[in-house]
Structures are given as C-alpha cells and as structure tokens.
Design a protein around this motif. Sequence first.
Motif, mmCIF file in Angstrom:
data_model
loop_
_atom_site.group_PDB
_atom_site.id
_atom_site.type_symbol
_atom_site.label_atom_id
_atom_site.label_comp_id
_atom_site.label_asym_id
_atom_site.label_seq_id
_atom_site.Cartn_x
_atom_site.Cartn_y
_atom_site.Cartn_z
ATOM 1 N N VAL A 101 0.744 -1.171 0.023
ATOM 2 C CA VAL A 101 0.064 0.167 0.220
ATOM 3 C C VAL A 101 0.926 1.263 -0.028
ATOM 4 O O VAL A 101 2.009 0.995 0.510
ATOM 5 N N GLY A 102 0.304 2.349 -0.549
ATOM 6 C CA GLY A 102 0.999 3.610 -0.750
ATOM 7 C C GLY A 102 1.015 4.385 0.620
ATOM 8 O O GLY A 102 2.127 4.948 1.150
ATOM 9 N N ILE A 103 0.025 4.284 1.376
ATOM 10 C CA ILE A 103 -0.414 5.224 2.715
ATOM 11 C C ILE A 103 -1.082 4.069 3.472
ATOM 12 O O ILE A 103 -2.189 3.531 3.309
ATOM 13 N N TYR A 104 -0.522 4.211 4.696
ATOM 14 C CA TYR A 104 -1.189 3.209 5.876
ATOM 15 C C TYR A 104 -1.976 4.119 7.066
ATOM 16 O O TYR A 104 -1.286 5.301 7.287
ATOM 17 N N VAL A 105 -2.982 3.931 6.997
ATOM 18 C CA VAL A 105 -4.055 4.771 7.916
ATOM 19 C C VAL A 105 -4.514 4.111 8.952
ATOM 20 O O VAL A 105 -5.399 3.219 8.768
ATOM 21 N N SER A 106 -4.254 4.171 10.295
ATOM 22 C CA SER A 106 -4.772 3.621 11.421
ATOM 23 C C SER A 106 -5.805 4.459 12.074
ATOM 24 O O SER A 106 -5.364 5.439 12.335
ATOM 25 N N ILE A 107 -7.028 3.961 12.483
ATOM 26 C CA ILE A 107 -8.231 4.842 13.046
ATOM 27 C C ILE A 107 -8.392 4.372 14.445
ATOM 28 O O ILE A 107 -8.833 3.301 14.633
ATOM 29 N N HIS A 108 -8.336 5.420 15.208
ATOM 30 C CA HIS A 108 -8.708 5.035 16.736
ATOM 31 C C HIS A 108 -9.323 6.266 17.354
ATOM 32 O O HIS A 108 -9.525 7.247 16.767
ATOM 33 N N PHE A 109 -9.610 6.053 18.697
ATOM 34 C CA PHE A 109 -10.297 7.180 19.499
ATOM 35 C C PHE A 109 -9.561 7.131 20.683
ATOM 36 O O PHE A 109 -9.243 6.063 21.340
ATOM 37 N N ASN A 110 -9.468 8.417 21.357
ATOM 38 C CA ASN A 110 -8.879 8.456 22.633
ATOM 39 C C ASN A 110 -9.806 8.131 23.967
ATOM 40 O O ASN A 110 -10.970 8.370 23.715
ATOM 41 N N ALA A 111 -9.227 8.001 24.950
ATOM 42 C CA ALA A 111 -9.845 8.297 26.530
ATOM 43 C C ALA A 111 -8.732 8.458 27.334
ATOM 44 O O ALA A 111 -7.732 7.982 27.302
ATOM 45 N N PHE A 112 -9.267 9.353 28.268
ATOM 46 C CA PHE A 112 -8.137 9.654 29.420
ATOM 47 C C PHE A 112 -8.858 9.816 30.636
ATOM 48 O O PHE A 112 -9.028 8.739 31.671
ATOM 49 N N ASN A 113 -9.287 11.145 30.912
ATOM 50 C CA ASN A 113 -9.601 11.343 32.320
ATOM 51 C C ASN A 113 -11.027 12.025 32.460
ATOM 52 O O ASN A 113 -11.568 12.353 33.420
ATOM 53 N N GLY A 114 -11.572 12.179 31.303
ATOM 54 C CA GLY A 114 -13.191 12.757 31.024
ATOM 55 C C GLY A 114 -12.909 14.185 30.806
ATOM 56 O O GLY A 114 -14.167 14.784 30.425
ATOM 57 N N GLN A 115 -11.748 14.808 30.878
ATOM 58 C CA GLN A 115 -11.656 16.264 30.961
ATOM 59 C C GLN A 115 -10.942 16.456 29.479
ATOM 60 O O GLN A 115 -10.995 17.441 28.770
ATOM 61 N N ALA A 116 -9.616 15.645 29.271
ATOM 62 C CA ALA A 116 -9.098 15.888 27.997
ATOM 63 C C ALA A 116 -9.964 15.752 26.746
ATOM 64 O O ALA A 116 -10.782 14.982 26.845
ATOM 65 N N ASN A 117 -9.558 16.451 25.640
ATOM 66 C CA ASN A 117 -10.483 16.496 24.297
ATOM 67 C C ASN A 117 -9.599 16.964 23.389
ATOM 68 O O ASN A 117 -8.482 17.496 23.340
ATOM 69 N N GLY A 118 -10.054 16.728 22.189
ATOM 70 C CA GLY A 118 -9.583 17.033 20.887
ATOM 71 C C GLY A 118 -8.915 15.901 20.185
ATOM 72 O O GLY A 118 -9.222 14.878 20.234
ATOM 73 N N THR A 119 -8.065 16.312 18.959
ATOM 74 C CA THR A 119 -7.675 15.468 17.835
ATOM 75 C C THR A 119 -6.452 15.575 17.997
ATOM 76 O O THR A 119 -5.570 16.732 17.850
ATOM 77 N N GLU A 120 -5.428 14.247 17.725
ATOM 78 C CA GLU A 120 -3.990 14.280 17.481
ATOM 79 C C GLU A 120 -3.692 13.219 16.342
ATOM 80 O O GLU A 120 -4.575 12.258 16.498
ATOM 81 N N VAL A 121 -2.730 13.423 15.616
ATOM 82 C CA VAL A 121 -2.436 12.448 14.558
ATOM 83 C C VAL A 121 -1.128 12.078 14.643
ATOM 84 O O VAL A 121 -0.126 13.030 14.901
ATOM 85 N N PHE A 122 -0.506 10.908 14.687
ATOM 86 C CA PHE A 122 0.597 10.489 14.906
ATOM 87 C C PHE A 122 1.426 9.970 13.744
ATOM 88 O O PHE A 122 0.906 9.420 12.869
ATOM 89 N N ALA A 123 2.652 10.213 13.491
ATOM 90 C CA ALA A 123 3.638 9.924 12.474
ATOM 91 C C ALA A 123 4.892 9.717 12.912
ATOM 92 O O ALA A 123 5.375 10.262 13.947
ATOM 93 N N THR A 124 5.744 9.036 12.099
ATOM 94 C CA THR A 124 7.136 8.715 12.266
ATOM 95 C C THR A 124 8.099 9.621 11.366
ATOM 96 O O THR A 124 9.228 9.581 11.724
ATOM 97 N N SER A 125 7.729 9.628 10.283
ATOM 98 C CA SER A 125 8.690 10.014 9.150
ATOM 99 C C SER A 125 8.067 11.579 8.838
ATOM 100 O O SER A 125 6.844 12.016 9.058
ATOM 101 N N GLU A 126 9.188 12.365 8.034
ATOM 102 C CA GLU A 126 8.699 13.627 7.511
ATOM 103 C C GLU A 126 7.412 13.585 6.323
ATOM 104 O O GLU A 126 6.386 14.287 6.643
ATOM 105 N N THR A 127 7.304 12.310 5.681
ATOM 106 C CA THR A 127 6.378 12.052 4.668
ATOM 107 C C THR A 127 5.186 11.886 5.461
ATOM 108 O O THR A 127 4.097 12.549 5.166
ATOM 109 N N GLY A 128 5.265 11.219 6.663
ATOM 110 C CA GLY A 128 4.035 10.845 7.470
ATOM 111 C C GLY A 128 3.263 11.982 8.017
ATOM 112 O O GLY A 128 2.260 12.162 7.925
#
Length: 313
Positions: A72-99
């Motif tokens: 595949v050309g691009i790999y995309v893993s889809i998840h949702f977060n959970a922490f303490n009921g107060q944290a919120n928002g979106t974040e995306v993780f990558a390891t390379s500059e292209t990512g």
Amino acid sequence: MKFGIDIGHNCPPDTGARGIRIEDNLTLDVGNRVIAKLKALGNEVIACKPDSASTVRDSLSKRCTRANASNVGIYVSIHFNAFNGQANGTEVFATSETGRKIAKPVLDEITKLGFFNRGVKSGSHLYVLRNTDMPAILIEGCFIDSAKDMNLFNAEAMANAIVKGLTGQVPSTPVNPVPDEEQNADTTILRLQKALNRLKITDKNGKALVEDNSIGPSTQSAVQKFQIIAGIQSTGNTDQTTWNAINLILAKRIVRPNHAGGPVVRYLQHRLGIEVDGVYGPQTEASIKQFQQQNGLVADGIVGAITWQKLIG
C-alpha cells in the motif's frame, strides 16, 4: 492511490477503550465509511484489520503484515482516545517527515469540525507505525470519555474529514452507519450485567448476576453496590453517571501513584479489600504492589495493561 486502512482494535483480545461511547464501535463506523468513500473516489483500499488474533501483539503484527504484503502507498490507522473525562481534541501520529505531511491536512480537516487541535505528534512508540514499510499515520479522532467531544462527534463528518485530508476530495454519497450497541435498548440490560460480572460486582447475596437481559432485584442490588463503590448516588438505577463510571473503569487506563483518584481508584481499593476513599495514597500503593507480587508481576504500583488483565481480564 492504494490505501491501507486499519480499523483500530475490533479483534479480541485487541479491544479498544470505553468511555461515554465504545471505541470499537466508533472506529468500525468511521473506518467503514472511510473505506467506502476512498473507493468511491477511485482509490484502491486494503482493509488491514485482521479477522482474529491470539494476542494484542499478534493483532498489530497482522495489520502491518497485510499492509506490507499489499504494497500500500499510505497506511492509516483509525482510533479514538480516552483519558480522564476532561482531555479533549484530535491528534495524529506519524514517524517520518512524509508521514507528518500526510497527517497535517487530516488533522486540519478534523479540527475544522470543532475539535481542539492537539497537533501532529511523534508515533515512534506505536507498533503499527514502526513496523509498516510505507508512510503511515495513526489518527486519534477525539476523546470518547469527553462530553464535549462526544457532543461534537458525527461519524459521517469525521469520515469525510479524514478522506478530504488524505485526498483533497470528498464523495457526496453518504454511507449507512454501523449500529452502535450503546444505542440498542434491547441489549442495554444485558450489557450492564456483563459489565458488572466482568468487574466482579455481585448481588446482595454475593452471587454473580445471571445474564438474562432482565432487570430485577438481583441486578438492581449489584448496581447499587457498584454505585457505593464508585462514590456516586446509590439509587440502584443505571443512569449516565453510573455508565460513565463503569466505562471509565473498563477503559483500563494506566493508574499511577499520586496521579489518580475518583471511581477508578475506589474500584481498585474495593478489589484490594482496603479502605475505599478514592485517593491513591501509600496504603493503596502498598496493596497494589502486594497484588502484583502475588500474581507474578513487576511490583511497581503502576496499574497498567497486565495488572488490569489480572483484575478484570
């Protein structure tokens, strides 16, 4: 473009977090929509979620193997977060500059929906990003234990944002939703009974609940017992506050000395047979270390995945 779409978790024992909603339900719903929309735009899509796995690591390994073998050309893993009921928002993780270049427009499109922008972050600690051969990102769409995020969340809008971030385009045809067990009234009581049994909360006679999808004195007494343990109003009726406490514990988040409190710590104290005050102090730490030692674990006082496994599976 050939995309590898990894619908996070959904492969026992690899299961997701629980909060106001269930991560497995949301990743499946959003992931299926993303796959359908990418195909509608003429892209080739490889579904990377395995059908079965013996361990969580096996589940993760199979996802990477499928993506790598399919080139595949691009790999995309889809998840949702959970922490303490107060944290919120979106974040995306990558390891390379292209990512990171792939991650940023995806993050930008999701945050246009109203979610707080938590940024593009290093995913060097994430198995699926370290073991795929192509540019890869892991999306944490929002927090399932945040009322703010859950009020904003819409699966169709989230899927459109991901697809637009990846391709610059969005198909106009909506995708039918995946049924959410949280919204199925016929299974609510059964799900409650299963959850209480998993937490080893017994009825007034000290017996496990019969999972018969029927509310009765036995189930109500177990609910009332759980409410007392969790430190919430003890009515015997399962309201949203009770479900939030149940799901918070079942999310099995990492608990550390002096950095935790509330229903999760109260539940741990109940299970350890010590005073239930909701404060992770020296007595609680000593009891957790003793429990870990008795179960052949590293006695560090940190309640992580392995300790939770011993407690509730």
